[in-house]
Design a protein around this motif. Structure first.
Motif, PDB file in Angstrom:
ATOM      1  N   ASP A  81      40.313  46.134  40.234  1.00 22.11           N
ATOM      2  CA  ASP A  81      40.624  45.772  38.878  1.00 22.11           C
ATOM      3  C   ASP A  81      40.014  44.565  38.411  1.00 22.11           C
ATOM      4  O   ASP A  81      39.613  44.614  37.333  1.00 22.11           O
ATOM      5  CB  ASP A  81      42.057  46.058  38.648  1.00 22.11           C
ATOM      6  N   LYS A  82      39.958  43.669  39.241  1.00 26.26           N
ATOM      7  CA  LYS A  82      39.649  42.413  38.767  1.00 26.26           C
ATOM      8  C   LYS A  82      38.076  42.014  39.234  1.00 26.26           C
ATOM      9  O   LYS A  82      37.579  40.907  39.059  1.00 26.26           O
ATOM     10  CB  LYS A  82      40.350  41.217  39.434  1.00 26.26           C
TER      11      LYS A  82
ATOM     12  N   GLU B 170      49.338  36.855  42.275  1.00 29.77           N
ATOM     13  CA  GLU B 170      49.076  38.232  41.681  1.00 29.77           C
ATOM     14  C   GLU B 170      49.389  39.381  42.432  1.00 29.77           C
ATOM     15  O   GLU B 170      50.035  40.232  42.042  1.00 29.77           O
ATOM     16  CB  GLU B 170      47.734  38.239  41.244  1.00 29.77           C
TER      17      GLU B 170
END
Length: 168
Positions: free
Chosen positions: A134-135, A159
């Motif tokens: 996702d990042k 995170e």
């Protein structure tokens, strides 16, 4: 031929430089992440309970051995050589048993720790994979050992913990 080798080398270096330029690398302190999750805290508490129980048993056996050794020392001068030899052999045998029990207890605790953390670790890896994708991370390392420099945003530990807790 030589020009082809030079051209191939330049091409490879250019591709490698572009790949490195587009790469995003992060790291996760797995120990911290596992211990910070609710599942990790529960596993730690269970492990500590198990450890303390074994520790109490071992302390009792150790106290018994100490008493046995003190008794042997006190009676040393009044026992016959034969009786003393038997008592010393008995004491040595009990010491060996104690060491075996200590070793077995340590192995049992390590096994229990692996059993408790394995499902957490499996889920953690899945969460890390999702977060990395996702990042836009191309590589996520375990821990930051061996890393001489990294930007603060490279540390994904917090995170990962948050994402882990959201996963059910």
């Amino acid at each position: 031929m030589r020009k082809m080798i030079i051209a191939a080398t330049v091409f490879m270096m250019t591709v490698a430089a572009q790949a490195a330029e587009n790469s995003k690398v992060g790291f996760v302190d797995m120990q911290k992440a596992i211990q910070a999750t609710s599942a990790g805290k529960k596993a730690k508490a269970e492990l500590e309970t198990e450890f303390n129980k074994k520790k109490k048993d071992l302390e009792k056996k150790e106290a018994d051995l100490k008493k046995m050794g003190e008794d042997l020392e006190k009676k040393k001068s009044v026992l016959s050589e034969d009786a003393l030899g038997k008592k010393q052999a008995e004491f040595q045998e009990e010491m060996i048993k104690y060491r075996d029990i200590v070793g077995k207890s340590q192995m049992e605790i390590q096994k229990k720790e692996r059993e408790l953390t394995a499902p957490i670790l499996t889920k953690m890896k899945t969460v890390i994979g999702k977060l990395a994708k996702d990042k836009g991370y191309t590589l996520v390392l375990e821990n930051n050992q061996g890393v001489l420099y990294s930007t603060p945003d490279s540390d994904l530990t917090d995170e990962v913990i948050k994402a882990y807790e959201k996963e059910k």
